[in-house]
Design an enzyme around this catalytic site. Structure first.
Site, PDB file in Angstrom:
ATOM      1  CG  HIS A 271     -21.340  32.817  31.302  1.00  0.00           C
ATOM      2  ND1 HIS A 271     -20.832  32.273  30.078  1.00  0.00           N
ATOM      3  CD2 HIS A 271     -21.123  32.240  31.931  1.00  0.00           C
ATOM      4  CE1 HIS A 271     -20.776  30.797  30.570  1.00  0.00           C
ATOM      5  NE2 HIS A 271     -20.845  30.665  31.557  1.00  0.00           N
TER       6      HIS A 271
ATOM      7  CB  CYS B  40      15.362  16.313  33.600  1.00  0.00           C
ATOM      8  SG  CYS B  40      15.834  14.612  33.324  1.00  0.00           S
TER       9      CYS B  40
HETATM   10  C1  PEP Z   1      12.389  10.978  31.319  1.00  0.00           C
HETATM   11  O1  PEP Z   1      12.270   9.860  30.988  1.00  0.00           O
HETATM   12  O2  PEP Z   1      11.596  11.510  32.298  1.00  0.00           O
HETATM   13  C2  PEP Z   1      13.145  12.015  30.326  1.00  0.00           C
HETATM   14  C3  PEP Z   1      13.320  13.558  30.855  1.00  0.00           C
HETATM   15  O3  PEP Z   1      13.473  11.659  29.248  1.00  0.00           O
HETATM   16  P1  PEP Z   1      12.634  11.403  27.961  1.00  0.00           P
HETATM   17  O4  PEP Z   1      11.427  12.028  28.299  1.00  0.00           O
HETATM   18  O5  PEP Z   1      13.613  11.766  26.900  1.00  0.00           O
HETATM   19  O6  PEP Z   1      12.568  10.045  27.853  1.00  0.00           O
END
Ligand code: PEP
Ligand code: MG
Length: 724
Positions: free
Chosen positions: A305, A680
């Site tokens: 397991h 991002c």
């Molecule tokens: C976001 O807001 O997605 C970003 C990448 O900026 P932070 O996380 O620094 O606010």
């Protein structure tokens, strides 16, 4: 027989006591009882946790197959076992498995008896690891290949046939009843991340599957296991080996010993790294295993397991380390004369089975040729580029080695967390007027320029998006008396002055407060300094022959004019700098789209901005109206009640936030057809979100360095799924 009769009596009494009814004598009634028990077991807590781990949707029901029973415990010509057509831990193309003579399936997987190997090669490898002599192996623990050669031949032929049919590694269960082989089941085998990659690439080379299938066979998130640290070879040389068990699930683990699942959860919650040490594991230990760095057991084979669950979780596991003498009551484990207590450090190598005393340093994973080949294959199909979020040259280098083709987000506020830099930054924030800020900024400029130079150099030839300062200011100011006094001394002002400034910077909703471009618009001297540092670094590197592609990004834009005014400051400062230096460099000025209003007016913003980067962390926060820092107070209940299916800060909400991304991309490109768009936020490294970004037609995703390979694979899968 007498014992069994006694046992039957006891069971009957127990059934009567529990249910108030006699144990049914009717076979049909017994069968229905068993069928219902299986269905009910699907509803208990353990099953729910299992389904979660396996990613099995709740909507899926279960089925019960009723089969005639065969018995592996009918004497020396009977046996039972579990086998894999390839190695589930390493992916090696080697038939392997375990069996027990005169036993039932439960005996093999429960970890109560340590089973024997099916193949001779496997048995010899096992003996070497266990320190068993060849003579002893042959007499006491012979392989099935040696002990039951005819049955073995049949088994081997069948496993090959099954793998060729399903074109994937098979996990099979069988029973031998008085010399006759029965297959109980076969299924595509669970495997580690390393095995997943190797098996996919081997099957491709063996002509069993094509390139697209090889890519689709790999689960992006499982690549994570390959990227985890391994032991540092130098540290390993000095490490004291305590014992050796079976290499049940690869990787390196180091942590404090705990013996019980409850403690594991508690210690983990307190931020401790733990290794779970058990005689054997049972499903009750699951929650503990889930938070452990690794698992060490005294009993059980490669299919126990603990081993199977650990491999599924991608956790390091050493099983069947027979030298372990565990005393649960005293919370100690004695290993060949060394006594370790709960809380002591121990280190495990799940790839070799070695167990070490104390802490052994780890280092980044070494990636195999198969991994690189898979990544190259991904690039052949992918349309999305994968960049990284990095604020240091080291992170940029790591990401570049993982195949990142640029930086999509360099958060400049992260560059101020240490020593002298934070002091200068605090001075800038605490200054009373533009004059005071300029003075502090002139101290910051050289730090910034040197930092940017390092990052640009690490990403030479690729674009680097540098985001202008976006800190909630109060995070940077000192809140303790000592820090405040230090700043008062440094700035030559009174403590009272500092305290008043700190108080005046306090905001009720700092995430919606004086941050992002609101800062640059109220204090343009910050934008000027940062522009100078970014372009100054790029100009210096130009002299050194290093190619750079700076992209300056304005955060938290909501209104076109917020952006325009920042753009004017940036371009004005750039022109000044270029004149001073007598040289220039190409650069772009764009913005984050992370406020719903920016998405709604994207066409207007695109009239000035040269690129968009979707900050889906803030966009999620503001679209849902959930504070990203406080969601933990209600998220678990929302998930439990199924108000939310997943945490929207981890998996992009395609129906809501995603629509803003899609709309803003379309609106922006309607005005500026070549508008470069990327993402991002944290979602840039989450496979389902990456696939959505492909569908929307973004140019790139940007994610943390260790998620770059995951995003590359997910991007390729998105493109292939499109083709299909
Ligand atoms: C976001 O807001 O997605 C970003 C990448 O900026 P932070 O996380 O620094 O606010
Ligand atoms: Mg943001």
């Amino acid at each position: 027989v007498e014992d069994l009769k006694e046992l039957v009596k006891k069971f009957k009494a127990a059934v009567k006591a529990q249910t108030g009814k006699d144990f049914p004598a009717c076979a049909y009634e017994q069968l229905w009882g068993a069928v219902c028990a299986v269905f009910n077991s699907w509803m208990n807590e353990r099953a729910i946790l299992y389904r979660k781990m396996e990613g099995i949707p709740d909507e899926w029901g279960t089925a019960v197959s009723v089969q005639a029973m065969v018995f592996g415990n009918m004497g020396e010509t009977s046996a039972t076992g579990v086998c894999f057509s390839r190695d589930a831990a390493t992916g090696e193309d080697l038939f392997n498995g375990e069996y027990l003579i005169n036993a039932q399936g439960e005996d093999v997987v429960a970890g109560i008896r340590t089973p024997q190997q099916i193949t001779k090669v496997g048995s010899q490898r096992w003996a070497e690891l266990a320190g068993v002599s060849e003579e002893e192996r042959v007499s006491k623990y012979p392989s099935m290949e040696e002990a039951m050669p005819e049955i073995y031949k049949e088994l081997d032929a069948l496993q090959t046939k099954l793998e060729n049919h399903y074109k994937d590694m098979q996990d099979m269960e069988f029973t031998v009843q008085e010399g006759k082989l029965w297959f109980l089941q076969t299924r595509n085998g669970k495997r580690t991340g390393a095995a997943m990659v190797k098996i996919a690439m081997d099957l491709l080379r063996q002509g069993m599957i094509d390139e697209k299938t090889a890519l689709l066979r790999c689960e992006p998130n499982k690549l994570d296991e390959l990227l985890h640290p391994i032991f540092d070879t130098k540290a390993l040389k000095q490490a004291q080996t305590l014992t050796r068990g079976l290499p049940a699930s690869p990787g390196a683990a180091c942590g404090q010993i705990v013996f019980f699942a409850d403690d594991a959860a508690e210690w983990h919650a307190a931020g401790k790294k733990i290794v779970m040490v058990r005689i054997e594991t049972s499903p009750e230990d699951l929650a503990g295993m889930a938070v452990a760095e690794g698992i060490l057991t005294a009993r059980g084979g490669m299919t126990s397991h603990a081993a199977v669950v650990a491999r599924g979780m991608g956790k390091c596991c050493v099983s069947g380390a027979g030298a372990l003498n565990i005393d649960y009551k005293a919370r100690t484990v004695e290993i060949d004369g060394v006594l370790l207590k709960e809380g002591d450090y121990i280190s495990l190598n799940g790839s070799t089975g070695q167990v070490y005393n104390g802490k052994v340093e780890t280092k980044a994973a070494e990636l195999s040729g198969d991994f690189a080949e898979l990544m190259n294959l991904a690039d052949k199909y992918t349309q999305l580029q994968v960049r990284t979020n990095a604020d240091t040259p080291h992170d940029a280098e790591v990401a570049r080695n993982f195949g990142a083709v640029g930086i999509g987000l360099c958060r400049t506020e992260h560059m101020f967390f240490e020593g002298e830099k934070i002091k200068a930054m605090r001075e800038m924030i605490l200054a009373e007027d533009a004059e005071g800020r300029r003075k502090a900024l002139s101290k910051i400029l050289p730090y910034q320029q040197a930092d940017f130079k390092g990052i640009f150099k690490a990403m030479a030839g690729f674009p680097v998006t540098v985001r202008l300062l976006d800190p909630p200011l109060h995070e940077f100011v000192p809140h303790d008396l000592k820090g405040q006094q230090e700043m008062a001394d440094a700035m030559g002002v009174s403590l009272q002055y500092i305290q008043q400034r700190v108080e005046s910077l306090c905001e009720h909703n700092p995430m919606l407060g004086h941050r992002g471009c609101r800062l640059g618009n109220t204090y343009p001297e910050i934008t000027q300094m940062q522009t100078r540092a970014i372009l100054g670094a790029a100009l210096e590197l130009k002299k050194e022959g290093v190619e750079t592609h700076p992209e300056i990004m304005v955060p938290l834009t909501g209104i076109l004019y917020e952006f325009k005014q920042q753009e004017d400051v940036i371009r004005g400062e750039a022109a000044k700098l270029f004149e001073e230096v007598g040289d220039s460099i190409d650069f772009k000025v764009g913005t984050m789209i992370e406020i719903p209003r920016a998405a709604l007016t994207a066409n207007r913003i695109a009239s000035s901005a040269e690129f968009f980067s979707f900050g889906t962390n803030d966009l999620t926060q503001m679209t849902f109206g959930y504070s990203r820092d406080d969601i933990a107070s209600f998220l678990p209940i929302y998930l439990e009640k199924k108000i939310l299916k997943v945490d929207p800060f981890q998996v992009l909400d395609q129906n809501g936030v995603g629509q803003l991304v899609r709309m803003a991309t379309e609106k922006g490109r309607a005005i500026r057809p070549d508008l470069k768009c990327g993402i991002c936020g944290e979602h840039g490294g989450e496979p389902s979100s990456v696939k959505f970004c492909h569908k929307v037609g973004l140019n790139y995703v940007s994610c943390s360095p260790f998620r770059v390979p995951i995003a590359r694979l997910a991007a390729a899968q998105a493109a292939i799924e499109d083709l299909n």
